[in-house]
Design a protein around this motif. Structure first.
Motif, PDB file in Angstrom:
ATOM      1  N   UNK A  67       0.840  -1.192   0.000  1.00 47.04           N
ATOM      2  CA  UNK A  67       0.000   0.000   0.000  1.00 47.04           C
ATOM      3  C   UNK A  67       0.879   1.246   0.000  1.00 47.04           C
ATOM      4  N   UNK A  68       0.411   2.271  -0.689  1.00 48.74           N
ATOM      5  CA  UNK A  68       1.154   3.529  -0.641  1.00 48.74           C
ATOM      6  C   UNK A  68       1.092   4.124   0.758  1.00 48.74           C
ATOM      7  N   UNK A  69      -0.059   3.949   1.414  1.00 51.90           N
ATOM      8  CA  UNK A  69      -0.188   4.390   2.800  1.00 51.90           C
ATOM      9  C   UNK A  69      -1.262   3.569   3.503  1.00 51.90           C
ATOM     10  N   UNK A  70      -1.160   3.543   4.804  1.00 52.65           N
ATOM     11  CA  UNK A  70      -2.166   2.920   5.663  1.00 52.65           C
ATOM     12  C   UNK A  70      -2.735   4.006   6.562  1.00 52.65           C
ATOM     13  N   UNK A  71      -4.060   4.025   6.701  1.00 48.35           N
ATOM     14  CA  UNK A  71      -4.711   4.936   7.645  1.00 48.35           C
ATOM     15  C   UNK A  71      -5.365   4.096   8.733  1.00 48.35           C
TER      16      UNK A  71
END
Length: 364
Positions: free
Chosen positions: A119-123
């Protein structure tokens, strides 16, 4: 490990934070190296009511970034709620059995399954031990969200879990650590659907007993309500002794025992109005457009009640009642010997309020 008993100030707290950072920060760093797919993982592992309250911020996020690919991780039984925002191939589910140590630590099986993706980012919109223990082991360029003090160094950017109203704002806080979604947060309630003639549903239980009004009060209320309209008691299967359920039936109420969230949802949908306590079923009713009335004692309704004018509150405000924070000072009622905030609300008072609401909404 559960760290709520450790104050966020003092030497012990700083030591715990230092150890967690020392052990897990290198793991996070190693999992942040490389190329990542252009998709965002949102980790939402909550109880029922909190899950429904996340929908406001996630809807606004999806509207602000319609071409962005978002993947949501949630519990199996809550897939149905996220289907209102996400396609089936954008929802990953897990079970509470994927966690161990009392649900606090992510198991190897869940971590292994999610490491097949990048993933490019995790929130992280849950912000607790069970999600922090998961995201450090996943492959992602950045980690955002809400976080408890002891885990903050594991995130690229995080905000502390707020203790002032409203719970919905916690999830906005998490989303906004990664994405700008507009100047105005949306608290638009779920559309209300008036269902005249359907039963009034009673749901007496909460996630901890200090929030509950008591089965005796619900029984006395039932005897008053059945004179005017059909009443349905909905409880978790095997939670209430059969002789107590027979008492409700003798009073004229229909009794439904549910085995899972899907069955609970079906029973609540088939109603005109719901009365309960500060609990998930109240939020589930709001999700389905059912007007509600809920009793609040050691918790603050301004912090956690459903949005909208059709979701009302009855409470007895005392000197110890929480007015600016979520819980009363007596550990949300757990250390309270009297529970006067709940005992001071009589079945007659609740009955009169329900009658007023039912007439106003023309439900019968």
């Amino acid at each position: 490990m559960e760290l709520q008993f450790i104050s966020e100030s003092g030497i012990l707290s700083r030591l715990v934070r230092f150890i967690i950072t020392l052990v897990l920060k290198p793991v996070t760093w190693l999992n942040s190296i490389g190329k990542f797919s252009d998709q965002t993982l949102i980790v939402s592992l909550h109880r029922l009511g909190d899950t429904i309250l996340t929908l406001h911020s996630l809807r606004q996020l999806k509207e602000a970034y319609p071409y962005r690919r978002f993947i949501i991780l949630t519990y199996d039984e809550f897939r149905v709620f996220y289907r209102t925002l996400f396609e089936d191939n954008e929802i990953i589910t897990c079970s509470k059995n994927d966690y161990f140590f009392g649900g606090r630590l992510a198991g190897a099986g869940l971590i292994s399954r999610l490491r097949k993706f990048s993933f490019s980012e995790i929130i992280d919109i849950s912000g607790d031990t069970h999600t922090a223990s998961l995201i450090v082991f996943l492959k992602a360029g950045y980690r955002y969200g809400i976080s408890k003090y002891h885990f903050q160094n594991l995130y690229t950017k995080s905000k502390p879990v707020r203790t002032i109203p409203h719970l919905t704002d916690i999830y906005y806080d998490a989303v906004e650590t990664a994405f700008r979604i507009g100047k105005q947060r949306s608290y638009e309630p779920f559309p209300v659907v008036i269902r005249p003639g359907k039963p009034v549903v009673l749901t007496p239980f909460a996630s901890w007993p200090e929030k509950e009004w008591g089965l005796k009060n619900f029984s006395d209320l039932t005897e008053l309500l059945v004179i005017d309209f059909p009443v349905k008691l909905v409880v978790e299967k095997s939670k209430v002794p059969s002789d107590v359920l027979d008492g409700f039936r003798s009073a004229g109420a229909e009794v439904k025992e549910t085995k899972n969230i899907a069955e609970l949802s079906d029973e609540i949908k088939d109603s005109s109005f719901l009365f309960g306590v500060d609990s998930g079923p109240v939020h589930l009713a709001a999700f389905h457009g059912i007007p509600t009335l809920a009793i609040y004692g050691p918790t603050n309704p301004e912090y956690c009640k459903p949005h909208g004018e059709h979701h009302l509150v009855i409470r007895k405000t005392l000197y110890c009642s929480p007015l600016t924070e979520n819980y009363c000072a007596l550990d949300a009622g757990r250390k309270c010997a009297s529970r006067d905030c709940l005992k001071g609300i009589t079945p007659q008072a609740v009955y009169e309020e329900i009658i007023r609401i039912v007439r106003e909404y023309k439900l019968f």
